[in-house]
Scaffold this active site. Structure first.
Site, PDB file in Angstrom:
ATOM      1  N   ARG A  32       0.842  -1.209   0.000  1.00  0.00           N
ATOM      2  CA  ARG A  32       0.000   0.000   0.000  1.00  0.00           C
ATOM      3  C   ARG A  32       0.870   1.250   0.000  1.00  0.00           C
ATOM      4  O   ARG A  32       0.558   2.232  -0.653  1.00  0.00           O
ATOM      5  CB  ARG A  32      -0.957  -0.006   1.210  1.00  0.00           C
ATOM      6  N   TYR A  61     -16.628  16.344 -15.497  1.00  0.00           N
ATOM      7  CA  TYR A  61     -17.078  14.952 -15.581  1.00  0.00           C
ATOM      8  C   TYR A  61     -18.106  14.668 -14.464  1.00  0.00           C
ATOM      9  O   TYR A  61     -17.908  15.075 -13.318  1.00  0.00           O
ATOM     10  CB  TYR A  61     -15.857  14.016 -15.455  1.00  0.00           C
ATOM     11  N   ASP A  76      -7.864  18.053 -15.104  1.00  0.00           N
ATOM     12  CA  ASP A  76      -8.180  16.694 -15.523  1.00  0.00           C
ATOM     13  C   ASP A  76      -7.780  16.599 -16.992  1.00  0.00           C
ATOM     14  O   ASP A  76      -8.402  17.206 -17.856  1.00  0.00           O
ATOM     15  CB  ASP A  76      -9.678  16.439 -15.319  1.00  0.00           C
ATOM     16  N   LYS A  98      -9.012   5.493 -19.708  1.00  0.00           N
ATOM     17  CA  LYS A  98      -9.313   5.972 -21.047  1.00  0.00           C
ATOM     18  C   LYS A  98      -8.088   5.826 -21.959  1.00  0.00           C
ATOM     19  O   LYS A  98      -7.578   4.741 -22.091  1.00  0.00           O
ATOM     20  CB  LYS A  98      -9.822   7.408 -20.953  1.00  0.00           C
TER      21      LYS A  98
END
Ligand SMILES: Cc1ncc(COP(=O)(O)O)c(C=O)c1O
Ligand SMILES: Cc1ncc(COP(=O)(O)O)c(C=O)c1O
Lengths: 387, 386
Positions: free
Chosen positions: A56, A108, A180, A205
């Site tokens: 982690r 978004y 973004d 994407k």
């Protein structure tokens, strides 16, 4: 438009995207980064703590990806998250209760939901503005404003925000700037060069590019932000898994090749749609009549692979969706296969109709993410579907 | 079906198309809509994804809950749960707490106005005093890590209900094989599945289980909005691990009990904290609410100076963070897992520089005892010179 030469590094983008440091494994010479599918690492001694202790907090495979995206975005440090939303929600964790943030109004939908259903409860206040209107951005400033969040081109109407202008202004007011960069990718647009502090990606994407991995990436411009983001990533634990990190790197190696091909197709598609009698409007920053074309060309090296268009009515849109044969009719975008989405019933379904119409997203708006198929086949397919 | 059978068969009858006895890994991020307005049940992988669904349904069923959610780590699961709360809300939390949870509450949630009080969650009187009108939930670890304090889940969840508090239980250390807190009245279960559920020290993952429709729907929204989901490969690996959970837990318990008994008798050891030992104050409650004991325990050396050489000399047991894997791991909590908890709080509960935590693996117990005994002996000689 400038070429893909980097300001501060001599290698061109196409070379960097392959030779990012992980193309040869130092220990074995392997031609691909190994998957360290381990959660924990042995401490050889109590005095010298190892580079990695717990996945982690850090993992060699994920680290390679994080260095990779930092290089491509010309940033200081990269971070890999479980999804684009995990990356975006982490960046907002830099703020605290009582802070205010200015956000592009056609952000978004998931980012909108995060701000209006979770962060609002934590007393993070948001003002949504049309970022193409600089006056509106300036007007939104308050005493407790801490950050500006941009998305350009926006989704799905591909409005262009002047990143440099807003960033310069934000710096004067000590605001954190975030972009973004999902639609453009670092191949086309590198916001850190324009002064931005944090770049965010839904790597699901174009970066991944194969519709086979959900992932998010963040790149920061300063060491200080790097330290803070590291604490957040480790503390919240919304990391990207080892296997997904590897898959994402595999996808990123062909980023430039894919983007070039898809962009060429998108330009051709946008022009073809512009001349089609049944199409009311086409949105693409490469078109002469796009209002943001000039600003876009100033800050980006390409126009991307997403074209939106308006077929006049919901009936027409639904008819077309039932007749197309090549694209996947689905949410998402940015893949080897073309994807056709219907914002009114998919990404923007939750938005009240009036608000949606106000934002220019009509019942006839469709979004085409051009894949790697032959563009003439794509056009023929649309031609038969538009009869 | 009994739990052993349900574990062994996770996902093995879920693929009618091919009959594959292991569920396939669906890497797809997007799912084609058969028709506009129609969906296969899957649209976008962040929201819902086939391989993850098999895992989520399995853990919900194992924990006797209504819905399961797979997250990218145990911390991501906790973070998602904490997003239920809003500015001004107050939480009551186990005093002896996993360091990462403490850090999340104190460094992040507190900045967003969610305040926590730390207390022995067995002490209802003390908790009564801490309650305010804004108190929304109680977060319990039982047994706690590393000091193995046991909370009576039935008693405390019953009390929490009368106060309208959600009861959240971190069930990492026991797993549903030994303990099912929802059956005892809890509302939300969280797991660091990186531990016993995965069991092989090869995957980082977190799981949430909720009881009740409203809570399950809220959690679904938060899981999708925050996006800290678990990828399909890790979901698959985790299920692969869970199939052997019953076997592993039995062996972990058996080994840990024998080693704890060995250490209890060792002259260099001061104290052993393990609820399986009859001398442990939580022994009775543990036996009442769980069908077994975890594979980790802690012990205090008499002399802190023996710690460094012991960690240097252990050979089979790895000196590493984490717990719950097939291989034995030894941790030094005050410098590793609990370094972020302030010294006063740490020492108040007893996490001091003489404490070691041992996550006992499934190796042969005699080999493990031999390894410990040679490391202890070398440490003794280094200190005493003979
Ligand atoms: C521009 C943009 N940002 C962020 C996201 C969220 O990313 P993800 O779906 O990977 O969480 C998306 C995607 O759906 C997006 O299109
Ligand atoms: C009891 C407990 N809860 C939560 C966590 C956090 O889980 P993870 O490390 O998977 O994020 C841990 C682990 O380290 C733990 O031991």
């Amino acid at each position: 438009m400038s070429d893909n030469n980097h300001n501060n590094q001599s290698k061109k983008f196409a070379t960097k995207v392959i030779h990012f440091g992980g193309e040869i494994d130092k220990q074995t010479g392997a031609s691909s980064v190994p998957l360290y599918q381990a959660s924990t690492f042995h401490h050889f001694s109590l005095e010298d703590l190892p580079d990695y202790d717990y996945t982690r907090s850090g993992n060699p495979t994920r680290q390679m990806l994080e260095d990779y995206i930092a290089t491509l975005e010309d940033g200081i440090r990269g971070f890999a998250f479980a999804s684009g939303m995990a990356a975006i929600s982490s960046a907002f964790m830099l703020l605290s209760s009582g802070d205010h943030v200015i956000v592009t109004e056609d952000v978004y939908g998931g980012t909108y939901r995060l701000l209006t259903s979770i962060l609002n409860r934590m007393n993070i206040e948001t003002t949504f503005v049309d970022m193409t209107q600089f006056e509106q951005v300036k007007g939104a400033l308050k005493a407790n404003t801490k950050a500006v969040f941009m998305e350009t081109p926006s989704n799905p109407t591909l409005k262009i925000t002047d990143i440099g202008q807003i960033t310069d202004w934000a710096k004067d007011h000590n605001l954190l700037t975030m972009v973004d960069n999902t639609f453009m990718t670092p191949y086309h647009q590198r916001p850190i060069e324009l002064g931005v502090d944090i770049v965010l990606h839904s790597a699901t994407k174009f970066l991944g590019g194969h519709s086979d991995v959900v992932a998010g990436l963040a790149v920061v411009a300063t060491d200080e932000l790097g330290t803070k983001m590291k604490q957040i990533q480790n503390g919240l634990g919304n990391i990207l898994g080892v296997h997904d990190s590897w898959l994402l790197m595999r996808g990123m190696k062909t980023l430039q090749a894919r983007m070039e091909h898809s962009e060429k197709g998108a330009i051709r598609l946008a022009e073809w749609l512009s001349n089609h009698p049944k199409i009311k409007k086409v949105y693409y920053p490469g078109l002469e009549n796009h209002p943001g074309k000039e600003i876009h060309e100033k800050q980006s090296r390409g126009y991307g692979a997403v074209v939106s268009f308006d077929v006049e009515s919901g009936t027409e849109a639904k008819g077309l969706l039932s007749r197309v044969k090549i694209p996947l009719v689905a949410v998402s975008l940015g893949a080897v296969e073309s994807i056709l989405s219907y914002p009114a019933m998919m990404s923007h379904a939750a938005m009240p109709r009036e608000v949606r119409l106000e934002r220019g997203i009509t019942d006839g708006t469709l979004r085409y993410s051009v894949g790697l198929e032959d563009i003439e086949d794509i056009i023929q397919d649309l031609e038969q579907a538009l009869y | 079906m009994r739990i052993e059978s349900r574990l062994a068969q996770i996902g093995s009858q879920a693929d009618p198309k091919t009959g594959a006895v292991n569920y396939p890994i669906y890497h797809a991020t997007a799912f084609r809509h058969p028709k506009l307005g129609e969906s296969t049940g899957f649209d976008y992988a962040r929201t819902k994804s086939p391989t993850r669904t098999i895992l989520e349904d399995a853990i919900a069923e194992l924990e006797s809950g209504d819905a399961g959610f797979a997250c990218s780590s145990g911390m991501a699961a906790l973070q998602t749960i904490f997003a239920l709360f809003s500015q001004g809300d107050h939480l009551i939390v186990s005093l002896d707490l996993y360091g990462g949870t403490y850090r999340l509450l104190e460094q992040t949630m507190s900045r967003f106005g969610v305040i926590s009080s730390y207390v022995d969650t067995n002490d209802i009187e003390e908790m009564e005093k801490l309650i305010t009108p804004n108190t929304k939930a109680i977060l319990i670890e039982t047994p706690t890590n590393p000091l193995m304090m046991v909370t009576d889940l039935e008693k405390v969840s019953r009390w929490a209900k009368t106060k309208n508090l959600l009861t959240i239980v971190d069930n990492t250390l026991l797993s549903p094989y030994f303990q099912r807190p929802i059956e005892l009245g809890a509302d939300i279960i969280i797991h660091s599945a990186s531990k016993y559920l995965g069991g092989h020290n090869d995957v980082i993952a977190g799981l949430i289980v909720t009881k009740g429709e409203e809570l399950s729907e809220k959690m679904f929204e938060l899981h999708n909005s925050i996006g800290a989901i678990l990828g399909p490969q890790d979901c698959w690996l985790l299920m692969r691990g869970m199939k052997t959970l019953a076997l592993r837990m039995e062996r972990h318990q058996e080994n840990a009990t024998k080693i704890a008994e060995y250490l209890l008798e060792h002259p260099m050891v001061d104290e052993v904290f393990y609820p399986a030992l009859p001398s442990h104050p939580g022994h009775e409650v543990q036996n009442k609410q769980s069908s077994g004991n975890t594979g980790i325990f802690s012990f205090k050396m008499k002399d802190a100076r023996t710690i460094e050489p012991i960690l240097r000399h252990i050979k089979i047991i790895a000196f590493a963070e984490s717990l719950g894997g097939v291989e034995s791991l030894m941790t030094y909590p005050s410098v590793q897992t609990h370094a972020d908890i302030p010294k006063e709080i740490r020492e108040k509960v007893g996490v001091d520089d003489r404490l070691l935590r041992y996550s006992v693996g499934i190796e042969h117990v005699e080999d493990l005892i031999t390894d410990l005994s040679q490391a202890f002996e070398k440490a003794r000689i280094e200190l005493e010179g003979r």
